[in-house]
Write a protein that holds these residues in place. Structure first.
Motif, PDB file in Angstrom:
ATOM      1  N   SER A  83      45.031  35.741  45.627  1.00 31.02           N
ATOM      2  CA  SER A  83      46.294  36.589  45.690  1.00 31.02           C
ATOM      3  C   SER A  83      46.921  37.295  44.909  1.00 31.02           C
ATOM      4  N   ARG A  84      47.276  36.915  43.801  1.00 37.04           N
ATOM      5  CA  ARG A  84      47.867  37.651  42.709  1.00 37.04           C
ATOM      6  C   ARG A  84      47.136  37.433  41.138  1.00 37.04           C
ATOM      7  N   TYR A  85      46.450  38.463  40.897  1.00 30.82           N
ATOM      8  CA  TYR A  85      45.506  38.541  39.785  1.00 30.82           C
ATOM      9  C   TYR A  85      45.003  39.704  39.008  1.00 30.82           C
ATOM     10  N   THR A 191      44.172  45.138  39.487  1.00 31.08           N
ATOM     11  CA  THR A 191      45.371  44.409  39.243  1.00 31.08           C
ATOM     12  C   THR A 191      45.831  44.386  40.881  1.00 31.08           C
ATOM     13  N   ASP A 193      48.229  42.502  43.486  1.00 32.08           N
ATOM     14  CA  ASP A 193      49.732  41.601  43.322  1.00 32.08           C
ATOM     15  C   ASP A 193      50.114  41.463  44.912  1.00 32.08           C
ATOM     16  N   THR A 196      49.577  44.832  47.290  1.00 29.77           N
ATOM     17  CA  THR A 196      49.427  46.179  46.305  1.00 29.77           C
ATOM     18  C   THR A 196      48.131  45.966  45.382  1.00 29.77           C
ATOM     19  N   THR A 226      47.590  39.643  52.067  1.00 28.42           N
ATOM     20  CA  THR A 226      47.879  39.450  50.680  1.00 28.42           C
ATOM     21  C   THR A 226      47.042  38.286  49.634  1.00 28.42           C
ATOM     22  N   LEU A 249      48.491  36.483  37.698  1.00 25.47           N
ATOM     23  CA  LEU A 249      49.696  37.104  37.440  1.00 25.47           C
ATOM     24  C   LEU A 249      50.963  36.098  37.473  1.00 25.47           C
TER      25      LEU A 249
END
Length: 251
Positions: A83-85, A191, A193, A196, A226, A249
């Motif tokens: 998901s966030r990375y 990137t 997030d 986004t 997401t 992240l």
């Protein structure tokens, strides 16, 4: 007093640096045990081993195929969702191209936030890897928003947000700002997030998406996209991938 402040700052700096997540290899350099291989419809599973191989710490796509011969499309897919990375990898082109793209520019790509399985190509968002176009953004049955220039319609940080794609649009494209691809190895960084993402090629920001959404059949509405799996494309061109890492992240 100055010495105390310096010691305190140094300790804080060390603590912050120690807490920063370290990159985790997605590719171990030896084999593809952490990945799955998806093939286009109608292709025998035995073809998978001919499309993706590993040697000397590098993934080689179409390693033994004869130039110009018809080759199936396929995807190398992570077994986990993310998901966030920050995803980093290096790629370079080989010499050979194959039908049905033998006369076209060399093409590949990174698909992420997959929300469809065992399909070529699955519903997702793509960072294009293509000669002269690396960094283009493709929405594959996904709705995305990105800022674009008002004249030449390419990505611009100061551009006007524009929404394209959706459940009824198989593909929608946002062009990168500039092409920063170079001969030999190139570094790609995504990137991501949640909903986004920012694309970098050899350190340059070339594209960004400010909102990613998928169609939710249960509620008949678009919802934030997401998370999802990651796919590396085999799309009719000899290409090499290496140094594939993912870094979470921090909150």
């Amino acid at each position: 007093m100055k010495l105390i402040r310096f010691i305190t700052f140094s300790a804080l700096f060390v603590a912050v640096m120690s807490a920063a997540p370290a990159p985790t290899p997605l590719f171990n350099g030896r084999d593809l045990t952490d990945w799955e291989i998806w093939l286009e419809k109608g292709v025998e599973p035995t073809e998978a081993a001919k499309i993706f191989t590993v040697a000397d710490g590098v993934i080689h796509v179409y390693p033994q195929a004869k130039a110009g011969a018809r080759q199936p499309f396929g995807g190398l897919v992570t077994k986990q969702s993310y998901s966030r990375y920050v995803l980093q990898l290096e790629y370079r082109w080989g010499e050979h191209k194959f039908a049905p793209r033998a006369e076209a520019v060399r093409d590949a790509g990174v698909l992420f936030h997959l929300h469809e399985t065992n399909v070529i190509w699955p519903a997702s968002v793509e960072c294009q890897i293509q000669e002269g176009d690396t960094g283009d953004l493709w929405a594959i049955q996904t709705r995305v928003t990105s800022p674009v220039q008002n004249v030449i319609r390419n990505y611009s940080e100061r551009g006007t947000p524009e929404t394209r794609g959706g459940k009824d649009a198989r593909f929608a494209r946002f062009h990168r700002s500039y092409c920063h691809e170079q001969p030999g190895w190139n570094k790609l960084e995504l990137t991501v997030d949640g909903a986004t993402a920012v694309f970098r090629v050899n350190g340059y920001v070339v594209n960004a998406v400010t909102s990613m959404e998928r169609w939710d059949a249960a509620t008949q509405t678009y919802v934030p996209l997401t998370f999802g799996r990651i796919l590396l494309q085999a799309e009719g061109a000899e290409v090499f991938y290496r140094n594939i890492t993912i870094t979470p992240l921090t909150p």
